[in-house]
Design a protein around this motif. Structure first.
Motif, PDB file in Angstrom:
ATOM      1  N   UNK A 312       0.801  -1.218   0.000  1.00  0.00           N
ATOM      2  CA  UNK A 312       0.000   0.000   0.000  1.00  0.00           C
ATOM      3  C   UNK A 312       0.838   1.274   0.000  1.00  0.00           C
ATOM      4  N   UNK A 313       2.135   1.138   0.243  1.00  0.00           N
ATOM      5  CA  UNK A 313       2.971   2.342   0.394  1.00  0.00           C
ATOM      6  C   UNK A 313       3.005   3.250  -0.843  1.00  0.00           C
ATOM      7  N   UNK A 314       2.891   2.708  -2.066  1.00  0.00           N
ATOM      8  CA  UNK A 314       2.889   3.637  -3.209  1.00  0.00           C
ATOM      9  C   UNK A 314       1.760   4.666  -3.158  1.00  0.00           C
ATOM     10  N   UNK A 315       0.729   4.371  -2.401  1.00  0.00           N
ATOM     11  CA  UNK A 315      -0.363   5.347  -2.272  1.00  0.00           C
ATOM     12  C   UNK A 315      -0.045   6.442  -1.264  1.00  0.00           C
ATOM     13  N   UNK A 316       1.078   6.328  -0.576  1.00  0.00           N
ATOM     14  CA  UNK A 316       1.425   7.318   0.446  1.00  0.00           C
ATOM     15  C   UNK A 316       2.547   8.212  -0.050  1.00  0.00           C
ATOM     16  N   UNK A 317       2.713   9.367   0.623  1.00  0.00           N
ATOM     17  CA  UNK A 317       3.743  10.299   0.208  1.00  0.00           C
ATOM     18  C   UNK A 317       4.964  10.279   1.103  1.00  0.00           C
ATOM     19  N   UNK A 318       4.849   9.607   2.246  1.00  0.00           N
ATOM     20  CA  UNK A 318       5.953   9.565   3.196  1.00  0.00           C
ATOM     21  C   UNK A 318       5.429   9.138   4.560  1.00  0.00           C
ATOM     22  N   UNK A 319       6.184   9.500   5.584  1.00  0.00           N
ATOM     23  CA  UNK A 319       5.833   9.086   6.942  1.00  0.00           C
ATOM     24  C   UNK A 319       5.777  10.292   7.864  1.00  0.00           C
ATOM     25  N   UNK A 320       5.000  10.153   8.936  1.00  0.00           N
ATOM     26  CA  UNK A 320       5.064  11.135  10.016  1.00  0.00           C
ATOM     27  C   UNK A 320       5.662  10.458  11.250  1.00  0.00           C
ATOM     28  N   UNK A 321       6.219  11.287  12.112  1.00  0.00           N
ATOM     29  CA  UNK A 321       6.921  10.781  13.292  1.00  0.00           C
ATOM     30  C   UNK A 321       6.136  11.145  14.552  1.00  0.00           C
ATOM     31  N   UNK A 322       5.808  10.134  15.366  1.00  0.00           N
ATOM     32  CA  UNK A 322       5.127  10.384  16.636  1.00  0.00           C
ATOM     33  C   UNK A 322       6.080  10.053  17.775  1.00  0.00           C
ATOM     34  N   UNK A 323       6.286  11.026  18.646  1.00  0.00           N
ATOM     35  CA  UNK A 323       7.177  10.805  19.781  1.00  0.00           C
ATOM     36  C   UNK A 323       6.539   9.812  20.744  1.00  0.00           C
ATOM     37  N   UNK A 324       7.362   9.119  21.574  1.00  0.00           N
ATOM     38  CA  UNK A 324       6.811   8.122  22.498  1.00  0.00           C
ATOM     39  C   UNK A 324       5.883   8.783  23.507  1.00  0.00           C
ATOM     40  N   UNK A 325       4.914   8.050  23.988  1.00  0.00           N
ATOM     41  CA  UNK A 325       4.012   8.608  24.992  1.00  0.00           C
ATOM     42  C   UNK A 325       2.808   7.727  25.188  1.00  0.00           C
ATOM     43  N   UNK A 326       1.978   8.113  26.143  1.00  0.00           N
ATOM     44  CA  UNK A 326       0.752   7.376  26.425  1.00  0.00           C
ATOM     45  C   UNK A 326      -0.360   7.892  25.519  1.00  0.00           C
ATOM     46  N   UNK A 327      -1.371   7.066  25.314  1.00  0.00           N
ATOM     47  CA  UNK A 327      -2.561   7.504  24.583  1.00  0.00           C
ATOM     48  C   UNK A 327      -2.284   7.731  23.123  1.00  0.00           C
TER      49      UNK A 327
END
Lengths: 341, 341
Positions: A312-327
């Motif tokens: 499915x990755x060809x349908x995406x433009x890249x990645x976002x980064x989420x820092x560690x944490x709860x919730x």
């Protein structure tokens, strides 16, 4: 501006002396009811101090009549020499990407041979006895070599061209010998696979054996945990990418493309931050990367059925980064975005 | 996953039968207290239905002890065949850019020779008797050829490589002859200069003379008003760009790069919209383009001292588009953004 060049105050109708063409030395404009026809790009005739656009005049034979409402002021539509920049001004800084505007600036200023940084040479080394070539028959216990193409595609789209490829079998002695040869000949070595905890993951040991200094091994992130980075004795940058395709592409986008920009002495671009369109659970102890589609300047998280599924990755433009944490990171949270190239 | 392959329910300690290496055909796992060592990428041994990661076991000679808290469930860490996608699924659509992820998908699925669209051939034609080459002496009434470099740089960074260059003197007969020859040999012709209202702006007349059908001439926009577009008899796309460098680059980013994406049958990407960091006055009757710096996902308007001054453009990332109207577009307004490449 296409029109006529005159002295402010000259009384209409004016007699047209002829054409001051672009590229010709300046003509003389005598005192009195005279003008020169001028074209965009032509030099100002000597004595003229104002241009009236062609739309505001009417010409009858050699006579010109003014048809506008108000005569243009002195200096109108004249671009004086050195009005944009003057001698000594800095036009381009170190690290400037040679895009359209900067090439125009170089050309306009007569810089035919600008000083540029050398492009780093890159060797992409793919490992794994289970890999077969893309055009070869594949058995159910084999997989086709794909990371090589992904990595090369990302490098090429990012503007790199000095790229070579080597393959390695999962064998320690061969790995040491081949890597020792490669490290002596390239500025950057990117390895794919062989960095996990398996008995045949020889890459970290082999790199240390040939004198590559480990800077870090393993990152608290998912995907892409078993990432290896070090420097060769001559400053060569060496990256051991995880063999999992999603992990390899994530590490390429997040770390390797900026690393190569640095190696090429390109100014590393500011990271774009995008707003999430939907909530994404964080990982308590690890940085999380999530593929996204970019729509209208926002990041729409793209579901990945399994960690190994990159179809499915060809349908995406890249990645976002989420820092560690709860919730979870709520919809609307601004998160750093790393494009695939 | 690096670890051991076993049957769920087998009683620890397990006897290790050996190594199931990546790339090898599957081994047989008999009933009883047995397991195979496995590595990431190896096939599942016949009879095994669960993997325990290497981090959760301890090995003493050929005996393996489980050190984790809870035994993994049946199917754990196993990636079943056809679990990502199955035969008949569409993986890539027409127009897909061959970036890293899509190259990985092609390679992993054995598509060594994908059907791709042909890259359009482009001829860049620069006009203007006032132009001298970048490495030639320049007189005060001349300017150096710069649009050519800007246009070529934008095309190359946008991924086009079948590019050629011709120059034209400001003479009608030569313009007709040369353009007639060019139009027969290229898919796209981009002309720079010669489209304004000057007496030597032969381009529109010459194009019509050689049978290029005008679709539009002049756009209510600033900069870039005197833009010309038409089709040759074989569907060739012909663009007459203004000679002013800022205008030429604006028209390239706003119209020509999307036009070429279309000519190459690339899916034309969605236009990004960015939020303005400062107010910008609109033009009452015209669309306005303003160069911007992109910072943190926002567009910071970049002042242009004069319309001909492009020396600051290398500091910008592209332009934003403001629709005609009264007053100003306030800070925070979301406006379409067109990058320089």
């Amino acid at each position: 501006m296409d029109g006529i060049a005159l002295r402010v105050g000259a009384a209409f109708p004016l007699h047209v002396l002829g054409m001051q063409r672009a590229g010709e030395p300046p003509r003389e404009l005598p005192e009195g009811a005279f003008c020169w026809e001028v074209t965009t790009g032509s030099v100002l005739p000597i004595g003229a101090n104002c241009i009236i656009p062609v739309e505001q005049i009417r010409r009858v034979d050699d006579q010109v009549f003014f048809m506008g409402d108000e005569l243009p002021a002195q200096g109108a539509f004249i671009h004086p020499q050195a009005s944009d920049r003057t001698q000594g001004d800095v036009l381009l800084c170190e690290g400037q990407k040679l895009d359209g505007p900067s090439l125009a600036v170089l050309a306009a200023n007569g810089v035919a041979t600008p000083l540029v940084s050398r492009e780093p040479s890159v060797c992409v080394v793919t490992t794994g006895d289970e890999l077969v070539e893309v055009d070869e028959p594949v058995q159910p216990w084999q997989v086709r070599r794909s990371n090589y193409y992904a990595i090369m595609g990302m490098l090429q789209l990012h503007g790199f061209s000095m790229l070579e490829h080597r393959t390695l079998k999962d064998a320690y002695d061969e790995t040491c010998a081949v890597l020792g040869d490669i490290i002596a000949r390239y500025d950057v070595v990117l390895l794919s696979g062989g960095v996990s905890m398996g008995a045949f993951d020889y890459v970290p040991r082999a790199l240390e054996h040939i004198g590559v200094q480990c800077v870090f091994y393993k990152v608290l992130q998912r995907p892409g945990g078993p990432l290896w980075f070090g420097y060769g004795s001559a400053g060569q940058r060496v990256v051991g990418l995880p063999g999992n395709p999603v992990s390899a592409m994530v590490c390429m986008a997040r770390y390797v493309l900026p690393l190569l920009d640095q190696a090429a002495k390109r100014a590393v671009g500011e990271v774009v931050s995008l707003s999430l369109t939907a909530p994404v659970p964080r990982l308590a102890q690890r940085t999380r990367f999530v593929p996204v589609q970019v729509r209208g300047g926002e990041a729409q998280p793209f579901p990945m059925p399994t960690s190994g599924d990159f179809m499915g990755l060809p349908q995406t433009g890249g990645i976002v980064e989420l820092s560690p944490g709860e919730g979870e990171a709520f919809a609307g949270t601004r998160v750093p975005f790393y494009p695939w190239a």
